[in-house]
Design a protein around this motif. Sequence first.
Motif, PDB file in Angstrom:
ATOM      1  N   HIS A   1     -32.282  95.497  41.874  1.00  0.00           N
ATOM      2  CA  HIS A   1     -30.870  95.340  42.239  1.00  0.00           C
ATOM      3  C   HIS A   1     -30.785  94.804  43.666  1.00  0.00           C
ATOM      4  CE1 HIS A   1     -30.516  98.038  38.767  1.00  0.00           C
ATOM      5  NE2 HIS A   1     -29.346  97.461  38.610  1.00  0.00           N
ATOM      6  N   PHE A   2     -31.013  93.531  43.776  1.00  0.00           N
ATOM      7  CA  PHE A   2     -31.107  92.857  45.069  1.00  0.00           C
ATOM      8  C   PHE A   2     -30.373  91.525  44.946  1.00  0.00           C
ATOM      9  CE2 PHE A   2     -32.932  89.777  47.910  1.00  0.00           C
ATOM     10  CZ  PHE A   2     -33.228  90.464  49.086  1.00  0.00           C
ATOM     11  N   GLY A   3     -29.635  91.151  45.999  1.00  0.00           N
ATOM     12  CA  GLY A   3     -28.922  89.878  45.967  1.00  0.00           C
ATOM     13  C   GLY A   3     -27.975  89.848  44.784  1.00  0.00           C
ATOM     14  N   ASN A   4     -28.035  88.787  43.997  1.00  0.00           N
ATOM     15  CA  ASN A   4     -27.215  88.705  42.787  1.00  0.00           C
ATOM     16  C   ASN A   4     -28.128  88.504  41.585  1.00  0.00           C
ATOM     17  OD1 ASN A   4     -25.493  87.949  40.619  1.00  0.00           O
ATOM     18  ND2 ASN A   4     -23.900  87.441  42.099  1.00  0.00           N
ATOM     19  N   TRP A   5     -28.426  89.606  40.893  1.00  0.00           N
ATOM     20  CA  TRP A   5     -29.349  89.553  39.759  1.00  0.00           C
ATOM     21  C   TRP A   5     -28.736  88.823  38.564  1.00  0.00           C
ATOM     22  CZ3 TRP A   5     -27.557  93.790  42.312  1.00  0.00           C
ATOM     23  CH2 TRP A   5     -26.558  94.540  41.681  1.00  0.00           C
ATOM     24  N   GLU A   6     -27.420  88.683  38.506  1.00  0.00           N
ATOM     25  CA  GLU A   6     -26.807  87.916  37.419  1.00  0.00           C
ATOM     26  C   GLU A   6     -27.075  86.422  37.606  1.00  0.00           C
ATOM     27  OE1 GLU A   6     -25.744  89.206  34.815  1.00  0.00           O
ATOM     28  OE2 GLU A   6     -25.311  91.289  35.363  1.00  0.00           O
ATOM     29  N   VAL A   7     -27.123  85.953  38.828  1.00  0.00           N
ATOM     30  CA  VAL A   7     -27.483  84.562  39.093  1.00  0.00           C
ATOM     31  C   VAL A   7     -28.948  84.330  38.718  1.00  0.00           C
ATOM     32  CG1 VAL A   7     -27.810  82.819  40.913  1.00  0.00           C
ATOM     33  CG2 VAL A   7     -25.724  84.194  40.847  1.00  0.00           C
ATOM     34  N   LEU A   8     -29.802  85.324  38.988  1.00  0.00           N
ATOM     35  CA  LEU A   8     -31.206  85.221  38.574  1.00  0.00           C
ATOM     36  C   LEU A   8     -31.301  85.098  37.059  1.00  0.00           C
ATOM     37  CD1 LEU A   8     -34.260  85.396  39.307  1.00  0.00           C
ATOM     38  CD2 LEU A   8     -34.057  87.862  38.965  1.00  0.00           C
ATOM     39  N   ASN A   9     -30.542  85.926  36.324  1.00  0.00           N
ATOM     40  CA  ASN A   9     -30.525  85.849  34.865  1.00  0.00           C
ATOM     41  C   ASN A   9     -30.077  84.459  34.409  1.00  0.00           C
ATOM     42  OD1 ASN A   9     -30.209  87.197  32.003  1.00  0.00           O
ATOM     43  ND2 ASN A   9     -28.264  86.166  32.396  1.00  0.00           N
TER      44      ASN A   9
ATOM     45  N   ALA B   1     -32.525  86.748  43.378  1.00  0.00           N
ATOM     46  CA  ALA B   1     -31.643  85.674  43.824  1.00  0.00           C
ATOM     47  C   ALA B   1     -31.082  86.090  45.173  1.00  0.00           C
ATOM     48  CB  ALA B   1     -30.523  85.422  42.815  1.00  0.00           C
ATOM     49  N   LEU B   2     -31.728  85.648  46.231  1.00  0.00           N
ATOM     50  CA  LEU B   2     -31.321  85.966  47.602  1.00  0.00           C
ATOM     51  C   LEU B   2     -30.035  85.226  47.933  1.00  0.00           C
ATOM     52  CD1 LEU B   2     -32.400  87.221  50.432  1.00  0.00           C
ATOM     53  CD2 LEU B   2     -33.110  84.866  50.877  1.00  0.00           C
ATOM     54  N   ARG B   3     -29.045  85.955  48.415  1.00  0.00           N
ATOM     55  CA  ARG B   3     -27.776  85.324  48.780  1.00  0.00           C
ATOM     56  C   ARG B   3     -27.908  84.613  50.131  1.00  0.00           C
ATOM     57  NH1 ARG B   3     -25.120  89.326  48.081  1.00  0.00           N
ATOM     58  NH2 ARG B   3     -24.231  88.873  46.025  1.00  0.00           N
ATOM     59  N   LEU B   4     -27.462  83.378  50.173  1.00  0.00           N
ATOM     60  CA  LEU B   4     -27.341  82.626  51.417  1.00  0.00           C
ATOM     61  C   LEU B   4     -25.847  82.638  51.732  1.00  0.00           C
ATOM     62  CD1 LEU B   4     -29.677  79.630  50.443  1.00  0.00           C
ATOM     63  CD2 LEU B   4     -30.281  81.737  51.675  1.00  0.00           C
ATOM     64  N   PRO B   5     -25.383  83.603  52.515  1.00  0.00           N
ATOM     65  CA  PRO B   5     -23.948  83.900  52.625  1.00  0.00           C
ATOM     66  C   PRO B   5     -23.059  82.681  52.821  1.00  0.00           C
ATOM     67  CG  PRO B   5     -25.188  85.554  53.801  1.00  0.00           C
ATOM     68  CD  PRO B   5     -26.183  84.488  53.382  1.00  0.00           C
ATOM     69  N   GLY B   6     -22.102  82.545  51.905  1.00  0.00           N
ATOM     70  CA  GLY B   6     -21.140  81.478  51.996  1.00  0.00           C
ATOM     71  C   GLY B   6     -21.645  80.117  51.566  1.00  0.00           C
ATOM     72  N   ARG B   7     -22.934  80.047  51.159  1.00  0.00           N
ATOM     73  CA  ARG B   7     -23.495  78.749  50.782  1.00  0.00           C
ATOM     74  C   ARG B   7     -24.017  78.732  49.356  1.00  0.00           C
ATOM     75  NH1 ARG B   7     -27.890  76.793  53.271  1.00  0.00           N
ATOM     76  NH2 ARG B   7     -28.710  78.800  53.989  1.00  0.00           N
TER      77      ARG B   7
ATOM     78  N   PRO C   1     -33.388  93.455  53.825  1.00  0.00           N
ATOM     79  CA  PRO C   1     -33.042  94.813  53.395  1.00  0.00           C
ATOM     80  C   PRO C   1     -31.553  95.031  53.127  1.00  0.00           C
ATOM     81  CG  PRO C   1     -34.650  94.897  55.160  1.00  0.00           C
ATOM     82  CD  PRO C   1     -34.219  93.456  55.045  1.00  0.00           C
ATOM     83  N   ALA C   2     -30.688  94.269  53.783  1.00  0.00           N
ATOM     84  CA  ALA C   2     -29.248  94.458  53.595  1.00  0.00           C
ATOM     85  C   ALA C   2     -28.783  94.028  52.212  1.00  0.00           C
ATOM     86  CB  ALA C   2     -28.469  93.689  54.658  1.00  0.00           C
ATOM     87  N   GLN C   3     -29.598  93.251  51.483  1.00  0.00           N
ATOM     88  CA  GLN C   3     -29.167  92.762  50.178  1.00  0.00           C
ATOM     89  C   GLN C   3     -29.591  93.674  49.027  1.00  0.00           C
ATOM     90  OE1 GLN C   3     -28.920  88.655  49.189  1.00  0.00           O
ATOM     91  NE2 GLN C   3     -29.259  87.965  51.290  1.00  0.00           N
TER      92      GLN C   3
END
Length: 311
Positions: free
Chosen positions: A129-137, A239-245, A282-284
């Motif tokens: 449960h890191f970043g956005n796992w739905e985008v990874l899916n 799926a690591l979030r690149l904030p706003g991008r 770690p914040a994600q």
Amino acid sequence: MTEHATASSPRFSKAKAIAWLWRTLSRWPLPRLWRFASTLGPLVYRFSQRERKVTDLNLEVVYPTLGKNERSLIAKQSLRHSTATMMELGYAWMAEPSRIEAGILEVHGRDKLDSARAEGRGVIVLAPHFGNWEVLNFWLSSHFPFTAMYEPPKIAALEPIIRHGRERMGAQLVPTNPRGVAALLKALKRSEAIGILPDQEPDWGSGVFAPFYGHNAYTATLLPKLVARTQARVVTGVALRLPGRGFAIHFLDADERVYSPDEVQSASGVNASVEASIALDPAQYQWEYKRYRKVIEEQQGHPEANDFRLY
């Protein structure tokens, strides 16, 4: 238990409202979704007592050498990212596929999946449960034959929407029971990819205690069974979030202990693999999840349980 809803029931109305919100947010660009999450995140931290307390406690447990202010900053950022993930569900499930693909700006480690399949081996993707796992899916099911376990939502009226969103790029969802495990085995034997949530606590009898940041956490033992019967390769995917991008997909080699036939060793490798992915940012990670809950259940009445008193 899944709750069914009639057209006039409060749960049906709630489902309609949630579905409307997802559809509305699916039209928003990622920068706008991030700004919205950045506005709501501090409110979640301030007013959602349960999420704040569990997040703060988990961070205190796993990062004992950090100062209180540093942990507080991570906690606030974590709840902002968790809020962003919730805001992005409609985007991941309902937005035009071309928009989501365009939002995936980087992919690292794809060769780990390609080489395994070229060797005739399946790939087990540990997706914490890191970043956005739905985008990874979305990305996995867009590029590989992909199978994952699925548990229906508590609001039954939302199931068709969620299932369609997760399956629309070709993913096969299977139940969290022996029939689902059999489907995972078949997919691996076909040299396909499957996804496992490595940080979700299993039911009693389906796991072992293994260290997670130096403290025992109840961890599923499905992985060594799958590896033993298929010789699959194991990677961690996020799926690591690149904030706003947008997002950066990362596939990391799993800790070698995941291949051990010993269940405790394998579970230790799983948790170490999750730790390695968390180190990306770690914040994600979703720190509001009660990762040590089963320890407390086992230690009820023991002095050691006081360390996790907020659970």
